[in-house]
Every structure is written in C-alpha cells, then in structure tokens.
Design a protein around this motif. Structure first.
Motif, mmCIF file in Angstrom:
data_model
loop_
_atom_site.group_PDB
_atom_site.id
_atom_site.type_symbol
_atom_site.label_atom_id
_atom_site.label_comp_id
_atom_site.label_asym_id
_atom_site.label_seq_id
_atom_site.Cartn_x
_atom_site.Cartn_y
_atom_site.Cartn_z
ATOM 1 N N VAL A 6 -34.499 14.907 5.353
ATOM 2 C CA VAL A 6 -34.623 16.368 5.394
ATOM 3 C C VAL A 6 -33.777 17.001 4.293
ATOM 4 C CG1 VAL A 6 -33.698 18.271 6.741
ATOM 5 C CG2 VAL A 6 -35.367 16.734 7.752
ATOM 6 N N ARG A 9 -35.241 16.377 0.741
ATOM 7 C CA ARG A 9 -36.351 17.270 0.396
ATOM 8 C C ARG A 9 -35.862 18.592 -0.155
ATOM 9 N NH1 ARG A 9 -40.113 18.334 5.262
ATOM 10 N NH2 ARG A 9 -40.106 20.356 4.257
ATOM 11 N N VAL A 53 -27.801 34.192 10.563
ATOM 12 C CA VAL A 53 -29.210 33.895 10.812
ATOM 13 C C VAL A 53 -29.775 34.680 12.003
ATOM 14 C CG1 VAL A 53 -28.863 31.888 12.304
ATOM 15 C CG2 VAL A 53 -30.910 32.053 10.904
ATOM 16 N N SER A 54 -28.955 34.933 13.004
ATOM 17 C CA SER A 54 -29.456 35.702 14.147
ATOM 18 C C SER A 54 -29.855 37.102 13.728
ATOM 19 C CB SER A 54 -28.390 35.802 15.231
ATOM 20 O OG SER A 54 -28.322 34.629 15.947
ATOM 21 N N SER A 57 -32.881 37.068 11.489
ATOM 22 C CA SER A 57 -34.133 36.840 12.208
ATOM 23 C C SER A 57 -34.631 38.099 12.880
ATOM 24 C CB SER A 57 -33.936 35.766 13.286
ATOM 25 O OG SER A 57 -33.829 34.517 12.718
ATOM 26 N N GLN A 65 -36.516 36.555 8.422
ATOM 27 C CA GLN A 65 -36.495 35.281 7.694
ATOM 28 C C GLN A 65 -37.572 35.255 6.621
ATOM 29 O OE1 GLN A 65 -36.266 31.569 9.948
ATOM 30 N NE2 GLN A 65 -35.571 32.733 11.708
ATOM 31 N N GLU A 66 -38.795 35.670 7.002
ATOM 32 C CA GLU A 66 -39.902 35.614 6.041
ATOM 33 C C GLU A 66 -39.670 36.567 4.873
ATOM 34 O OE1 GLU A 66 -40.152 35.635 9.356
ATOM 35 O OE2 GLU A 66 -42.210 35.260 10.026
ATOM 36 N N GLU A 129 -31.369 26.534 4.183
ATOM 37 C CA GLU A 129 -32.078 25.641 5.098
ATOM 38 C C GLU A 129 -31.237 24.414 5.396
ATOM 39 O OE1 GLU A 129 -36.610 26.370 3.615
ATOM 40 O OE2 GLU A 129 -36.201 24.809 5.083
ATOM 41 N N LEU A 132 -28.410 25.201 7.799
ATOM 42 C CA LEU A 132 -28.899 25.363 9.164
ATOM 43 C C LEU A 132 -29.310 24.027 9.773
ATOM 44 C CD1 LEU A 132 -30.810 28.678 8.681
ATOM 45 C CD2 LEU A 132 -28.975 28.290 10.309
ATOM 46 N N PHE A 133 -29.937 23.178 8.956
ATOM 47 C CA PHE A 133 -30.282 21.834 9.434
ATOM 48 C C PHE A 133 -29.042 21.116 9.919
ATOM 49 C CE2 PHE A 133 -34.547 21.249 9.037
ATOM 50 C CZ PHE A 133 -35.055 21.443 7.773
ATOM 51 N N GLY A 136 -27.673 22.420 13.004
ATOM 52 C CA GLY A 136 -28.514 22.026 14.123
ATOM 53 C C GLY A 136 -28.297 20.570 14.499
ATOM 54 N N PHE A 137 -28.226 19.716 13.496
ATOM 55 C CA PHE A 137 -28.030 18.301 13.775
ATOM 56 C C PHE A 137 -26.661 18.051 14.384
ATOM 57 C CE2 PHE A 137 -31.723 16.133 12.687
ATOM 58 C CZ PHE A 137 -32.287 16.665 11.547
ATOM 59 N N ALA A 139 -25.056 19.756 16.327
ATOM 60 C CA ALA A 139 -25.025 20.107 17.747
ATOM 61 C C ALA A 139 -25.402 18.918 18.609
ATOM 62 C CB ALA A 139 -25.958 21.274 18.021
ATOM 63 N N GLN A 222 -45.577 17.742 2.185
ATOM 64 C CA GLN A 222 -44.353 17.234 2.810
ATOM 65 C C GLN A 222 -43.949 15.866 2.266
ATOM 66 O OE1 GLN A 222 -46.894 18.546 4.440
ATOM 67 N NE2 GLN A 222 -45.974 20.432 5.195
ATOM 68 N N ALA B 68 -27.763 26.028 20.705
ATOM 69 C CA ALA B 68 -27.896 25.532 19.336
ATOM 70 C C ALA B 68 -29.184 26.067 18.727
ATOM 71 C CB ALA B 68 -27.924 24.007 19.343
ATOM 72 N N ALA B 69 -29.141 26.372 17.438
ATOM 73 C CA ALA B 69 -30.349 26.854 16.761
ATOM 74 C C ALA B 69 -31.375 25.736 16.691
ATOM 75 C CB ALA B 69 -30.000 27.330 15.357
ATOM 76 N N ILE B 82 -36.778 29.454 11.806
ATOM 77 C CA ILE B 82 -35.581 29.160 12.608
ATOM 78 C C ILE B 82 -35.567 30.030 13.853
ATOM 79 C CG2 ILE B 82 -33.060 29.160 12.592
ATOM 80 C CD1 ILE B 82 -33.558 27.468 10.428
ATOM 81 N N PRO B 84 -32.830 31.262 16.315
ATOM 82 C CA PRO B 84 -31.373 31.228 16.477
ATOM 83 C C PRO B 84 -30.970 30.841 17.893
ATOM 84 C CG PRO B 84 -32.091 33.285 15.470
ATOM 85 C CD PRO B 84 -33.312 32.587 15.932
ATOM 86 N N PHE B 107 -34.858 20.189 14.512
ATOM 87 C CA PHE B 107 -33.489 19.715 14.690
ATOM 88 C C PHE B 107 -33.379 18.693 15.814
ATOM 89 C CE2 PHE B 107 -32.732 22.468 11.561
ATOM 90 C CZ PHE B 107 -32.154 23.708 11.805
#
Lengths: 276, 120
Positions: A6, A9, A53-54, A57, A65-66, A129, A132-133, A136-137, A139, A222, B68-69, B82, B84, B107
C-alpha cells in the motif's frame, strides 16, 4: 506485506512525478534543495491533513475529501502546465547557456519554485493517504511490523522511481527536455482528468458516459505496471466521457500555448538574428 | 493590478472556507436518491451484504462506530474514501448495472468485507 504494498503504491506515484521534475530541472543550481523542500512541505501537509481528516470529511456537505483532492489535482495541472510552457520559451536558452558555460542558469529561480510546489502537492496528496493508512494500520497491528512494512514500501517506491530518473538522464539533453515536457503535459492532463473524476464523485459534474472503455482486464490501475503508466500518462482504466474531455482539453490548451510560443520565438529570431 | 489579484484571491479563499463551515456535516440527499446505511463496527461492515435496485443513482451512508479510521474502498464501484473514527461519510453512486460489487475496509481487509448486490 500488505502495508508495504500500500505504501509502495502511494510513494511510487509521488516518486514518478519527482523523478520527472528532477530530470526536467537538471543543470539548474540548487534544484535538489527546492525539490527536498517540496518533499518536506508535502510531508508536513500530509500530517496536517491526517490530523484534520474528520473536519475535512464533514466539510462541503460531506464531500470535503473529494474537493480537497480535486483542488490539489487541478493546482498540479496548472503548475505543470505553466512549467511546460515556460520550458518551451526558456528551454532553448537554458540548453545553449549550459553548453556554453557548463554552469547553472540564473533564470532558473521561478520555475524551480513552481517545480518545488508541484513536488509539495504531489507528496501532500500521496502522503496524506500514507499517513492515514499507517494510522489505520497502527490501530490494529504491532508498531514494529507497521514500521518495517512502511520502510520497505518507501524504499521500494523510491528505488523504482529512481529508475525512471536514471533512465531519463541517459537521454541526450534536448531529447530529455522534450521527453520530460511531453511526460509533464500528459501528467498535467491526467491530473485534470482525475480531478474531474473526484468532482464527478461529489455529483457536481455529470460523467456523461461511463465508462467510455474498460481496459481494467488488460491493464488494471491498481497493478504496479498500471500504476506506473497511470502516473506518467494519466491513463485511466474506466474513464468517463467527462474525464476524457478534461484530458483532451488540457492537452489541446497546452498544444495551443506551445504553438504560440514557437511562433513568437521564430518571429523574434527572424527580426533579431543576432543572439541576445 | 497585482494588488487586485491578491484581494480577489483572498476573497475566494475566505468564501470557500465559509462555504465549507456552513455546509459542514450536512450531507446532501438529492431528491429520490435511495440511501443505504452501512455501519463499521469492530472492523467489520454491517450488514455485510446490501441489496439495491439497478439503474438508479444510490447513496451509501457509512457510519464508523470504531475508534479507528477506516478507508472504504471498492475497485468495482471505483470509490475510495476515508471514514473518520467515530465519523460518517456519504458516498454517491451512479446508476449501476445488475451484479455484485465488492467493497473492503482497506485498513482491516481481513475482517472488513462486504458486497453490494444490485438487482433489476
């Protein structure tokens, strides 16, 4: 391993743009500093985005985000487009000066700033990205494996991207400039098409026809080669008609601007045959 | 002239920020667009299978109940967004042909998997 792939990429996408930018600015003094500055700025920006990010979003009726991604992509299109036209105008001077003096060119400051900005934006987009990845990971997985996977992905991305840079350097100077110019025009057009794609996701732009073709069986975006081609040419496996319009419009605009530069250059050469 | 450009840019940035704040959180629901709810809990999608009608625009309302996001990703639907932590997002989808469209939480791919079944 998932993490490494990930991260690879995203890093590769940014690295390809950085490689083209580095090759295109070869010979200009201190360009390494500008590019490094761009990378640093992008990384800081990436952490900032991840932090917010919250809020991002929720903004713009849930499509923050977009819009954010679309804005970055269109900015990159404009900056690269500017640079391509600038290079056409000053490129010949630069090549001539560099041949004469073998030293750096003073007129390099402005385009270097633009390139640094392009690099910053590319790193910012991909970097946010990646951050955030990784968040996330983290966690769900032990820090050590996340750190190792990320390091592997970054190393592989930088390595693969460097191959492009080294390949470009082997070309003759003028060929290299025109090659990087062409690549940058395609990257700019691709960014515009992808930005349009993000706006389509928000519902603001209609796709018109979707998809115009589907080559995801032949070359999926991808996949690693697909990613390579997509980053350098703006290839989209399932483009909508609106995205193609943006792509063609960007290339056409650049072609017109470059053509005007050529004519101006030619006529000024005719008027003043003595070199400046 | 440059001054005018700067003032203009300043206005644009301020206007955009104001728009962002005003529209914060209020996800649009275009008249007649079918909304489907998806919840992320313990790194799984609930429900894991959604059923939707074909040939009409859809909207997915994804609520993340985890701390967790998560990143909602679907190659088939061409969407990547994403979600959140403790947040929610809306994903707009165009009219789809009948079929099964997979999606994952990038994730936590081993556990966060789902399918959107589109029927005529």
């Amino acid at each position: 391993m998932m993490i490494a792939l990930v991260v690879l990429r995203e890093v590769l996408e940014a690295m390809l743009i950085i490689s083209v930018v580095l090759a295109a600015s070869k010979g200009v003094a201190k360009r390494g500093w500008f590019v490094a500055g761009g990378v640093g700025l992008g990384v800081i920006g990436a952490f900032v985005v991840a932090f917010f990010v919250s809020q991002l979003s929720g903004a713009f009726a849930g499509h923050g985000q977009e819009f954010f991604q679309a804005a970055i992509m269109f900015m990159v299109t404009l900056l690269i487009g500017w640079h391509v036209v600038w290079m056409q105008h000053h490129g010949r001077e630069m090549v001539a000066e560099m041949k004469q003096m073998g030293a750096a060119v003073s007129s390099g400051r402005k385009p270097l700033l633009v390139l640094a900005l392009v690099v910053a934006l590319a790193v910012w987009r991909e970097g946010s990205e990646v951050v955030l990845f990784i968040e996330g990971f983290l966690a769900g997985q032990p820090v050590a494996s996340v750190a190792f996977g990320s390091a592997l992905g970054i190393a592989a991305g930088v390595g693969l991207g460097s191959l492009l840079y080294l390949g470009l350097l082997r070309l003759k100077m003028s060929t290299m400039f025109s090659t990087t110019n062409l690549l940058m025009a395609c990257i700019a057009a691709g960014m515009a098409a992808r930005g349009a794609g993000k706006l389509i996701e928000t519902g603001i732009l209609p796709p018109l026809v979707e998809p115009v073709w589907d080559t995801s069986a032949v070359l999926p975006e991808q996949s690693l080669p697909g990613q390579f081609v997509a980053s350098l040419t703006g290839y989209i496996a399932q483009p909508s008609a609106m995205q193609l319009l943006f792509y063609v419009f960007t290339l056409a605009t650049l072609a017109v601007l470059l053509h005007r530069q050529k004519r101006r250059h030619a006529s000024s050469q005719a008027a003043q045959p003595i070199a400046q | 002239m440059r001054q005018a450009v700067r003032i203009y840019m300043g206005f644009m940035v301020a206007a955009i920020m104001l728009l962002a704040c005003v529209t914060h959180g209020h996800a649009e629901e275009a008249a007649g667009v079918k909304l489907f709810n998806l919840t992320i809990q313990n790194h799984t999608f609930q429900p894991a299978t959604l059923s939707a009608p074909a040939n009409q625009p859809l909207a997915l309302h994804v609520v993340n109940k985890d701390n967790a996001a998560e990143e909602f990703e679907s190659e088939a639907l061409k969407r990547e967004k994403i979600v959140p932590a403790n947040g929610e997002i809306t994903i707009l989808l165009p009219a789809l042909k009948p079929g099964t469209y997979g999606f994952v939480g990038e994730f936590h791919e081993e556990t966060a998997k789902g399918t959107l079944v589109v029927q005529p």
